[in-house]
Design an enzyme around this catalytic site. Structure first.
Site, PDB file in Angstrom:
ATOM      1  CB  ALA A 110      25.940 -38.457  31.058  1.00 16.21           C
ATOM      2  CG  HIS A 155      28.400 -46.989  33.202  1.00 17.57           C
ATOM      3  ND1 HIS A 155      27.842 -48.116  33.732  1.00 17.57           N
ATOM      4  CD2 HIS A 155      27.434 -46.034  33.263  1.00 17.57           C
ATOM      5  CE1 HIS A 155      26.587 -47.865  34.104  1.00 17.57           C
ATOM      6  NE2 HIS A 155      26.313 -46.602  33.834  1.00 17.57           N
ATOM      7  CG  HIS A 163      26.920 -43.081  36.799  1.00 17.47           C
ATOM      8  ND1 HIS A 163      26.303 -43.829  37.762  1.00 17.47           N
ATOM      9  CD2 HIS A 163      26.416 -43.522  35.615  1.00 17.47           C
ATOM     10  CE1 HIS A 163      25.466 -44.677  37.199  1.00 17.47           C
ATOM     11  NE2 HIS A 163      25.507 -44.508  35.887  1.00 17.47           N
ATOM     12  CD  GLU A 164      27.134 -41.644  32.414  1.00 15.20           C
ATOM     13  OE1 GLU A 164      27.194 -42.744  31.831  1.00 15.20           O
ATOM     14  OE2 GLU A 164      26.129 -41.280  33.059  1.00 15.20           O
ATOM     15  CD  GLU A 175      23.011 -47.733  34.384  1.00 20.98           C
ATOM     16  OE1 GLU A 175      23.602 -46.992  35.186  1.00 20.98           O
ATOM     17  OE2 GLU A 175      23.215 -47.674  33.152  1.00 20.98           O
ATOM     18  CD  GLU A 195      22.077 -48.005  28.535  1.00 20.00           C
ATOM     19  OE1 GLU A 195      23.013 -47.198  28.654  1.00 20.00           O
ATOM     20  OE2 GLU A 195      21.707 -48.769  29.429  1.00 20.00           O
TER      21      GLU A 195
HETATM   22  N1  B3K Z   1      23.239 -45.731  30.717  1.00 18.72           N
HETATM   23  C1  B3K Z   1      22.672 -44.428  30.513  1.00 18.72           C
HETATM   24  C2  B3K Z   1      21.193 -44.425  30.498  1.00 18.72           C
HETATM   25  C3  B3K Z   1      20.559 -44.735  29.204  1.00 18.72           C
HETATM   26  C4  B3K Z   1      19.065 -44.503  29.273  1.00 18.72           C
HETATM   27  C5  B3K Z   1      18.366 -44.958  28.065  1.00 18.72           C
HETATM   28  N2  B3K Z   1      16.959 -44.622  28.084  1.00 18.72           N
HETATM   29  C6  B3K Z   1      23.134 -43.445  31.516  1.00 18.72           C
HETATM   30  C7  B3K Z   1      23.754 -44.010  32.725  1.00 18.72           C
HETATM   31  O1  B3K Z   1      23.113 -44.640  33.549  1.00 18.72           O
HETATM   32  O2  B3K Z   1      24.936 -43.850  32.888  1.00 18.72           O
HETATM   33 ZN    ZN Z   2      24.643 -45.616  34.467  1.00 20.20          ZN
END
Ligand code: B3K
Ligand code: ZN
Length: 884
Positions: free
Chosen positions: A267, A306, A302-303, A325, A126
């Site tokens: 992360a 997602h 958080h992760e 986000e 990402e």
């Molecule tokens: N989604 C990733 C962030 C990626 C950043 C890329 N430059 C972490 C997060 O927000 O969980």
């Molecule tokens: Zn995130």
């Protein structure tokens, strides 16, 4: 690196659906640090929604070895390779492409794509890292099923991981081995991940509420296996919480977290294979502070969250980034608050969120990089992983919950998944789900996504004793940005009214619902609206914007007496804290002006008495008291000044701290002793709060220390049973200016093997008011310093430029030169990290003319550099161009 001189701006309005969709991707990796071969077999079919029959693939820093379409090699004339795109014109409707490319992971210092960290392979895709691994339509609205074959030397890389399920593994010739992974879910390419490494794991079988058993693993380097318990516990808590609060179950049989020391951000939520900065995994009491523990819980949550908000339902394009986000930050905030479980604990987390917004998001929203929660354009998407997308985005999601209630919010989430599971969608789709599930018109709410800037809400009140009515008039405005005229927002303003005895008055408004409550949510939709409260027997003190119900600046001409009343009584802890911040801010601004004018500095007894009363009020959570006693930061004070004078702010704030410390010395000492946490360390909120208050007391006591206070700090440093107390004692000693050198030395000796603690060692020196740019340059000579590791670079450089304003803004501009030099140096290694550092200069036009001149020169020096990344170029050119 940029090849031509004008980077392209990408616009949301130019979105076109992909010309081809991908059904399956089979990837084969022959991993070698110097020369990794990637074989990619991808099946594509024409997208009926697209008029184009051109297949467009992205690729960066790849060496193309072979390209076959439907079994036949394509010759040079049969495709176009233009910069970073490979185009096959007028392609058949159904296509199988076989693409073989070469990459050199060991040379990849950008930490985007496939790279090597401490001898191991990791990926970060990402937002657009997958194109550094293979040619692909690397955009989030192309979702496909992946099968991945990894081949690598078995002795060097005994662990081979990718997304989904392990379906096969075995031995190969020459000491190599293989592992085949299959991800049962369709995903966009940004969620692809692999790890090939020498690692070990803590693992556990965990039973979901449905009775299904899953395998959970936390992978780390061998020496860190004693630091994985808290991450594992947080993962289990996250899984349970998402089941209970949102009815969302883990959809895989296996869920892995892998820690890596070189990582650009916190992360990454790759499907089933979350890759983490070690900072958000590794903890034990010896090396991690309470803040680290809280960070691990939040980021693991958080992760994990997602997996539904981001992975199952993803973004149509990167302009929609906040869709995943903002929502996922909101979810992790609610998770952390629910884990504490008490109302006052929840309020403490909320106050922390407000502080972050004011410290970082409000300035961003007023500066040259300001953008709406759903931006309309960008040059480099990596520059848009911002506090606006994340934290303001979370505030926007929180406002839905404030408007429709917790149950209504859950209904909206349910509808969102019912409609969009497996799809790549837009912010508007989330808003529609919230509106439709609750039968509400949320069309005006769209402006929170499309308009940048922090709205200002000005309140005026009128009490009519005869009619027993109290009117609150709210007027909103938001500074128009260069390209946008602002229209009124739909703003939930939570209000309570305090009587003279400090208690909440039961509220009766014109609206029929919620009669008799202590707090009502007023919905401000027009530029100006008046809300009437009935049966109000006495002139009340209004508590406006309770729980920080909207990300706005509230202006109200509170008298000191009203603020003191709120500071002692408000039942809403956020506004109680806020009253204290207002009292402090008014004085800090006056003191700063006095410093600049060379006038004498004084602090009134009323303010001191209020601080004292709060400090000793044992009925209040220690964590709350600590927050209430922290003065607004130098950055937040700066945002309130027309012309910023960093040294004057620093002197004023230090004067206030010194005066409070002297006046409250006996109470501080008593609190220091009363809030000890003997026995085994526990990161729970109550213990952490006690440590926070105790260590705040210690910091105050060491402002102008005598031998007795120094002895306290030295003893705490020597005897501390955990890193929170040890680090706090060391910071207090450094700031006191007394014998810090010896303590810093012994701290380093004790922890030199612990990279994350060495980061702290650099960070605390970088942010100390006594550290000037020469001292920072000297610290960079230390053998443990390297620009290549983002955590290390941030610990020293960012903590200096962002955390030590009075030194960074030294009158001679020398620190700006240092900044320019390191933006350029970092950019050659890692554009994403460099661009973050470049942001330290965002607010340059707000400083004194002399400082501005120095800053402009430094910005121009960077902008003029011959080989800049798009990342840095976007930031510095916006800073130089912006009128703000
Ligand atoms: N989604 C990733 C962030 C990626 C950043 C890329 N430059 C972490 C997060 O927000 O969980
Ligand atoms: Zn995130």
């Amino acid at each position: 690196m940029r090849t031509d001189s004008s980077p392209q701006t990408i616009f949301r309005k130019d979105y076109l659906p992909p010309s081809y969709l991908v059904d399956t991707v089979e990837l084969g990796f022959d991993l070698d640090p110097a020369r990794t071969i990637v074989a990619n077999r991808v099946t594509l079919r024409h997208n009926p929604l697209s008029k184009s029959r051109d297949i467009v693939l992205h690729g960066e820093e790849l060496e193309l070895v072979q390209l076959r379409m439907n079994g036949k090699p394509l010759q040079a004339g049969q495709y176009e390779l233009n910069g970073n795109t490979l185009t096959i014109r007028k392609a058949p409707l159904a296509v199988v492409l076989e693409i073989e490319t070469l990459t050199a992971p060991a040379k990849n210092t950008t930490l985007s794509g496939l790279y090597v960290s401490n001898g191991n392979f990791f990926t970060q895709c990402e937002a657009e890292g997958f194109r550094r691994i293979t040619y692909f339509p690397d955009r989030p609205d192309v979702m496909a099923k992946y099968t991945v074959m990894l081949r690598a030397d078995k002795a060097l890389y005994p662990v081979l991981l990718s997304n989904g399920n392990l379906v096969e593994q075995g031995e190969l010739d020459d000491g190599r081995h293989y592992a085949k992974w299959e991800d049962p879910f369709k995903k966009p390419s940004y969620l692809f991940a692999l790890v090939a490494a020498r690692l070990v794991c803590q693992e556990e079988r965990y039973t979901l509420q449905s009775g299904r058993e899953v395998l959970l693993q936390v992978w780390v380097e061998e020496g860190n296996l004693d630091k994985t318990d808290y991450a594992m516990q947080s993962l289990k808590n996250s899984i349970r919480w998402d089941e209970e609060r949102f009815g969302l179950e883990l959809d895989l049989d296996r869920f892995m977290i892998v820690a890596v020391g070189d990582f650009n951000m916190g992360a990454m939520e790759n499907k089933g294979l979350n890759i983490f900065n070690t900072k958000f995994v590794l903890a034990n009491p010896r090396v991690a502070t309470d803040v680290d523990y809280a960070g691990i819980e939040a980021v693991v949550g958080h992760e994990y969250f997602h997996n539904w908000t981001g992975n199952r339902v993803t973004c149509r394009d990167w302009f929609q980034l906040s869709l995943k986000e903002g929502l996922t930050v909101f979810r992790d905030q609610e998770f952390s608050a629910d884990m504490i479980g008490t109302d006052s604990g929840r309020a403490v987390t909320r106050i922390d969120q407000v502080r972050t917004l004011r410290q970082a998001q409000f300035p961003e929203d007023a500066g040259p990089m300001a953008h709406p929660v759903r931006p309309d354009s960008f040059v480099e998407i990596n520059n848009f992983y911002t506090v606006t997308i994340y934290e303001k985005g979370a505030e926007v999601v929180r406002m839905y919950q404030t408007l429709v209630g917790r149950d209504g919010f859950r209904k909206g989430m349910d509808l969102y998944f019912a409609r969009h599971d497996g799809q790549a969608v837009e912010c508007d789709d989330f808003r529609a789900a919230m509106a439709d599930a609750n039968g509400r018109d949320l069309s005006q709410f769209e402006r929170w996504y499309s308009q940048a800037g922090t709205p200002v809400v000005r309140a005026e009140t009128r009490y009519d004793a005869a009619a027993k009515t109290f009117d609150i008039t709210l007027r909103q405005h938001c500074a128009a940005s260069a390209d946008q005229q602002q229209l009124p927002f739909h703003i939930p303003v939570a209000v309570g009214l305090l009587g003279a005895d400090g208690r909440d008055l039961p509220l009766k408004t014109d609206a029929q619902d919620r009669q008799g409550h202590a707090t009502v949510v007023l919905e401000l939709r027009r530029e100006e609206q008046t809300f009437r409260f009935h049966d109000i027997a006495e002139r009340p003190t209004p508590s406006i914007l309770r729980d920080f119900s909207a990300p706005v600046v509230l202006e109200y001409d509170y008298s000191d007496a009203e603020l003191l009343h709120l500071f002692s009584h408000d039942s809403d802890p956020v506004n109680r804290w806020e009253a204290g911040q207002r009292l402090a801010m008014a004085r800090l601004l006056k003191l700063t002006a006095a410093v600049a004018a060379g006038a004498p500095l004084t602090l009134d007894d009323t303010f001191i008495a209020a601080q004292r009363a709060l400090l000793v009020d044992d009925s209040l959570d220690p964590a709350f008291r600590e927050l209430a006693l922290i003065l607004p930061s130098e950055t937040i004070i700066a945002e309130r000044m027309a012309v910023v004078e960093p040294q004057a702010i620093h002197t004023a704030r230090q004067f206030m701290r010194r005066t409070l410390a002297a006046a409250l010395k006996p109470e501080l000492l008593a609190q220091y002793h009363a809030n000890q946490t003997p026995g085994a360390y526990s990161p729970d909120a109550l213990s952490a709060g006690k440590r926070a208050l105790k260590n705040l007391a210690l910091a105050y006591l060491l402002i102008a220390p005598r031998e007795a206070e120094l002895a306290l700090a030295r003893r705490q440093f020597a005897e501390a049973g955990n890193m929170t107390d040890r680090a706090a004692a060391l910071v207090a000693l450094i700031h006191s200016g007394s014998d810090a050198g010896a303590h810093l030395h012994s701290f380093y000796q004790d922890f030199e093997q612990e990279a994350l603690v060495v980061d702290k060692w650099f960070a605390m020196q970088a942010a100390a008011p006594g550290t000037d740019v020469a001292a920072v340059r000297q610290l960079m000579e230390h053998p443990a310093f390297t620009l290549k590791n983002p955590n290390r670079a941030r610990s020293l450089i960012f903590n200096f430029t962002n955390g030590n304003p009075s030194q960074f803004h030294a009158a001679d501009g020398s620190a700006y030169e240092f900044w320019a030099e390191h933006v350029i140096k970092l950019d050659a290694l890692n554009p994403q990290v460099a661009a973050r550092l470049a942001r330290s200069m965002d607010r340059w036009r707000r400083y004194t003319p002399a400082l501005q001149a120095h800053m402009q020169r430094a910005l121009e020096r960077v902008a003029a550099h011959a080989r800049l990344s798009n990342d840095v170029l976007e930031v510095v050119s916006k800073a130089l161009a912006g009128a703000q």
